[in-house]
Design a protein around this motif. Structure first.
Motif, PDB file in Angstrom:
ATOM      1  N   TYR A   6       0.826  -1.208   0.000  1.00  0.00           N
ATOM      2  CA  TYR A   6       0.000   0.000   0.000  1.00  0.00           C
ATOM      3  C   TYR A   6       0.855   1.252   0.000  1.00  0.00           C
ATOM      4  O   TYR A   6       1.821   1.376   0.758  1.00  0.00           O
ATOM      5  CB  TYR A   6      -0.921   0.030   1.221  1.00  0.00           C
ATOM      6  CG  TYR A   6      -1.600   1.373   1.364  1.00  0.00           C
ATOM      7  CD1 TYR A   6      -2.618   1.734   0.487  1.00  0.00           C
ATOM      8  CD2 TYR A   6      -1.190   2.286   2.324  1.00  0.00           C
ATOM      9  CE1 TYR A   6      -3.220   2.980   0.582  1.00  0.00           C
ATOM     10  CE2 TYR A   6      -1.784   3.535   2.420  1.00  0.00           C
ATOM     11  CZ  TYR A   6      -2.800   3.880   1.544  1.00  0.00           C
ATOM     12  OH  TYR A   6      -3.380   5.112   1.637  1.00  0.00           O
ATOM     13  N   SER A   7       0.482   2.174  -0.882  1.00  0.00           N
ATOM     14  CA  SER A   7       1.082   3.497  -0.894  1.00  0.00           C
ATOM     15  C   SER A   7       0.012   4.465  -1.360  1.00  0.00           C
ATOM     16  O   SER A   7      -0.741   4.168  -2.296  1.00  0.00           O
ATOM     17  CB  SER A   7       2.282   3.538  -1.855  1.00  0.00           C
ATOM     18  OG  SER A   7       2.530   4.891  -2.229  1.00  0.00           O
ATOM     19  N   ALA A   8      -0.067   5.623  -0.701  1.00  0.00           N
ATOM     20  CA  ALA A   8      -1.091   6.612  -1.060  1.00  0.00           C
ATOM     21  C   ALA A   8      -0.902   7.108  -2.488  1.00  0.00           C
ATOM     22  O   ALA A   8      -1.823   7.651  -3.098  1.00  0.00           O
ATOM     23  CB  ALA A   8      -1.048   7.782  -0.082  1.00  0.00           C
ATOM     24  N   GLN A  27      -1.131  -4.959   0.742  1.00  0.00           N
ATOM     25  CA  GLN A  27      -0.354  -5.210   1.961  1.00  0.00           C
ATOM     26  C   GLN A  27      -0.064  -3.860   2.591  1.00  0.00           C
ATOM     27  O   GLN A  27       0.596  -3.019   1.994  1.00  0.00           O
ATOM     28  CB  GLN A  27       0.947  -5.928   1.566  1.00  0.00           C
ATOM     29  CG  GLN A  27       2.019  -5.957   2.655  1.00  0.00           C
ATOM     30  CD  GLN A  27       1.887  -7.195   3.531  1.00  0.00           C
ATOM     31  OE1 GLN A  27       1.784  -8.309   3.023  1.00  0.00           O
ATOM     32  NE2 GLN A  27       1.888  -7.000   4.820  1.00  0.00           N
ATOM     33  N   HIS A  28      -0.592  -3.654   3.785  1.00  0.00           N
ATOM     34  CA  HIS A  28      -0.407  -2.366   4.467  1.00  0.00           C
ATOM     35  C   HIS A  28       0.658  -2.529   5.547  1.00  0.00           C
ATOM     36  O   HIS A  28       0.667  -3.538   6.260  1.00  0.00           O
ATOM     37  CB  HIS A  28      -1.736  -1.931   5.086  1.00  0.00           C
ATOM     38  CG  HIS A  28      -1.732  -0.530   5.609  1.00  0.00           C
ATOM     39  ND1 HIS A  28      -1.199  -0.212   6.830  1.00  0.00           N
ATOM     40  CD2 HIS A  28      -2.177   0.632   5.063  1.00  0.00           C
ATOM     41  CE1 HIS A  28      -1.329   1.111   7.023  1.00  0.00           C
ATOM     42  NE2 HIS A  28      -1.922   1.634   5.959  1.00  0.00           N
ATOM     43  N   PRO A  29       1.556  -1.536   5.694  1.00  0.00           N
ATOM     44  CA  PRO A  29       2.649  -1.670   6.675  1.00  0.00           C
ATOM     45  C   PRO A  29       2.180  -1.889   8.113  1.00  0.00           C
ATOM     46  O   PRO A  29       2.835  -2.599   8.876  1.00  0.00           O
ATOM     47  CB  PRO A  29       3.421  -0.355   6.545  1.00  0.00           C
ATOM     48  CG  PRO A  29       2.555   0.560   5.743  1.00  0.00           C
ATOM     49  CD  PRO A  29       1.674  -0.309   4.901  1.00  0.00           C
ATOM     50  N   SER A  30       1.048  -1.311   8.518  1.00  0.00           N
ATOM     51  CA  SER A  30       0.587  -1.544   9.897  1.00  0.00           C
ATOM     52  C   SER A  30      -0.583  -2.497   9.992  1.00  0.00           C
ATOM     53  O   SER A  30      -0.701  -3.227  10.964  1.00  0.00           O
ATOM     54  CB  SER A  30       0.176  -0.232  10.593  1.00  0.00           C
ATOM     55  OG  SER A  30       0.482   0.883   9.849  1.00  0.00           O
ATOM     56  N   PHE A  31      -1.489  -2.493   8.998  1.00  0.00           N
ATOM     57  CA  PHE A  31      -2.705  -3.313   9.134  1.00  0.00           C
ATOM     58  C   PHE A  31      -2.549  -4.703   8.524  1.00  0.00           C
ATOM     59  O   PHE A  31      -3.365  -5.578   8.768  1.00  0.00           O
ATOM     60  CB  PHE A  31      -3.902  -2.603   8.494  1.00  0.00           C
ATOM     61  CG  PHE A  31      -4.131  -1.211   9.020  1.00  0.00           C
ATOM     62  CD1 PHE A  31      -4.146  -0.968  10.387  1.00  0.00           C
ATOM     63  CD2 PHE A  31      -4.314  -0.146   8.160  1.00  0.00           C
ATOM     64  CE1 PHE A  31      -4.357   0.311  10.882  1.00  0.00           C
ATOM     65  CE2 PHE A  31      -4.525   1.132   8.640  1.00  0.00           C
ATOM     66  CZ  PHE A  31      -4.540   1.373  10.003  1.00  0.00           C
ATOM     67  N   PHE A  78      -9.388  -5.144   6.441  1.00  0.00           N
ATOM     68  CA  PHE A  78      -8.244  -5.811   7.067  1.00  0.00           C
ATOM     69  C   PHE A  78      -8.774  -6.794   8.087  1.00  0.00           C
ATOM     70  O   PHE A  78      -9.956  -6.756   8.445  1.00  0.00           O
ATOM     71  CB  PHE A  78      -7.329  -4.775   7.745  1.00  0.00           C
ATOM     72  CG  PHE A  78      -6.649  -3.847   6.778  1.00  0.00           C
ATOM     73  CD1 PHE A  78      -5.562  -4.290   6.032  1.00  0.00           C
ATOM     74  CD2 PHE A  78      -7.095  -2.547   6.606  1.00  0.00           C
ATOM     75  CE1 PHE A  78      -4.937  -3.441   5.124  1.00  0.00           C
ATOM     76  CE2 PHE A  78      -6.473  -1.694   5.700  1.00  0.00           C
ATOM     77  CZ  PHE A  78      -5.399  -2.148   4.964  1.00  0.00           C
ATOM     78  N   LYS A  79      -7.893  -7.644   8.562  1.00  0.00           N
ATOM     79  CA  LYS A  79      -8.347  -8.675   9.495  1.00  0.00           C
ATOM     80  C   LYS A  79      -9.004  -8.058  10.733  1.00  0.00           C
ATOM     81  O   LYS A  79     -10.031  -8.532  11.198  1.00  0.00           O
ATOM     82  CB  LYS A  79      -7.170  -9.562   9.913  1.00  0.00           C
ATOM     83  CG  LYS A  79      -7.638 -10.723  10.786  1.00  0.00           C
ATOM     84  CD  LYS A  79      -6.641 -11.846  10.801  1.00  0.00           C
ATOM     85  CE  LYS A  79      -7.277 -13.075  11.458  1.00  0.00           C
ATOM     86  NZ  LYS A  79      -6.531 -14.284  11.187  1.00  0.00           N
ATOM     87  N   ALA A  80      -8.392  -6.982  11.251  1.00  0.00           N
ATOM     88  CA  ALA A  80      -8.890  -6.397  12.494  1.00  0.00           C
ATOM     89  C   ALA A  80     -10.063  -5.455  12.272  1.00  0.00           C
ATOM     90  O   ALA A  80     -10.942  -5.348  13.119  1.00  0.00           O
ATOM     91  CB  ALA A  80      -7.763  -5.664  13.206  1.00  0.00           C
ATOM     92  N   ASP A  81     -10.097  -4.792  11.119  1.00  0.00           N
ATOM     93  CA  ASP A  81     -11.071  -3.722  10.954  1.00  0.00           C
ATOM     94  C   ASP A  81     -11.171  -3.339   9.483  1.00  0.00           C
ATOM     95  O   ASP A  81     -10.297  -3.662   8.694  1.00  0.00           O
ATOM     96  CB  ASP A  81     -10.590  -2.505  11.773  1.00  0.00           C
ATOM     97  CG  ASP A  81     -11.759  -1.620  12.178  1.00  0.00           C
ATOM     98  OD1 ASP A  81     -12.899  -1.914  11.777  1.00  0.00           O
ATOM     99  OD2 ASP A  81     -11.513  -0.635  12.887  1.00  0.00           O
ATOM    100  N   VAL A  82     -12.231  -2.633   9.161  1.00  0.00           N
ATOM    101  CA  VAL A  82     -12.360  -2.065   7.821  1.00  0.00           C
ATOM    102  C   VAL A  82     -11.881  -0.621   7.896  1.00  0.00           C
ATOM    103  O   VAL A  82     -12.331   0.139   8.748  1.00  0.00           O
ATOM    104  CB  VAL A  82     -13.818  -2.141   7.326  1.00  0.00           C
ATOM    105  CG1 VAL A  82     -13.972  -1.414   5.994  1.00  0.00           C
ATOM    106  CG2 VAL A  82     -14.258  -3.581   7.190  1.00  0.00           C
ATOM    107  N   LYS A  83     -10.928  -0.266   7.024  1.00  0.00           N
ATOM    108  CA  LYS A  83     -10.324   1.059   7.067  1.00  0.00           C
ATOM    109  C   LYS A  83     -10.582   1.790   5.764  1.00  0.00           C
ATOM    110  O   LYS A  83     -10.688   1.167   4.706  1.00  0.00           O
ATOM    111  CB  LYS A  83      -8.798   0.946   7.249  1.00  0.00           C
ATOM    112  CG  LYS A  83      -8.367   0.220   8.497  1.00  0.00           C
ATOM    113  CD  LYS A  83      -8.354   1.139   9.686  1.00  0.00           C
ATOM    114  CE  LYS A  83      -7.852   0.406  10.911  1.00  0.00           C
ATOM    115  NZ  LYS A  83      -8.159   1.143  12.146  1.00  0.00           N
TER     116      LYS A  83
END
Ligand code: ZN
Length: 139
Positions: A94-96, A107-111, A128-133
């Motif tokens: 992921y990159s903005a 693939q996000h560096p934190s999520f 993402f596994k933990a949450d929808v962002k």
């Protein structure tokens, strides 16, 4: 369910007029099952149909819109199920600055690994596994 039904009992059933599950009064029984009921709300008489969401294995009738609503419920779709069949090894970092499309795995560096569910202009909704962002893209 060991409910002992009899004529005159109250039962939850699908009302064909009110288009919802409501309390009904049993008017006729066949083989221990209600066959004809009267809606306690509109007083319409109709053949018994189980309440919406009843066990389909019992052959009870369920209106299409109710079934679709139940199947569309996000809670029944796990993150793992969303990603089933996706090639995670091809997840883009992921990159903005990059632009992403719906159904793409990133693939996000934190999520971590996430699935792009929706693209709205310069924002993407990613599960993402933990949450929808909501993330930005195409900057
Ligand atoms: Zn009714």
């Amino acid at each position: 369910m060991a409910t002992a039904w009899k004529v005159g009992s109250d039962i939850d059933a699908w009302c064909t007029r009110c288009k919802m599950s409501l309390g009904h009064t049993i008017l006729a029984m066949v083989g221990g099952r209600p066959v004809r009921v009267r809606c306690n709300t509109c007083h319409g008489e109709h053949n018994y149909r189980g309440p919406a969401g009843a066990d389909p294995r019992k052959g009870s009738w369920e209106p299409r819109e109710v079934r679709e609503r139940r199947e569309a419920k996000p809670s029944v779709t796990s993150w793992e199920a969303l990603l089933a069949g996706k090639d995670l090894s091809r997840a883009r970092k992921y990159s903005a600055k990059e632009t992403y499309a719906a159904e793409e795995v990133i693939q996000h560096p934190s999520f971590g690994i996430g699935l792009v569910q929706e693209v709205r202009g310069d924002k993407i909704q990613v599960a993402f596994k933990a949450d929808v962002k909501t993330l930005v893209h195409g900057k």
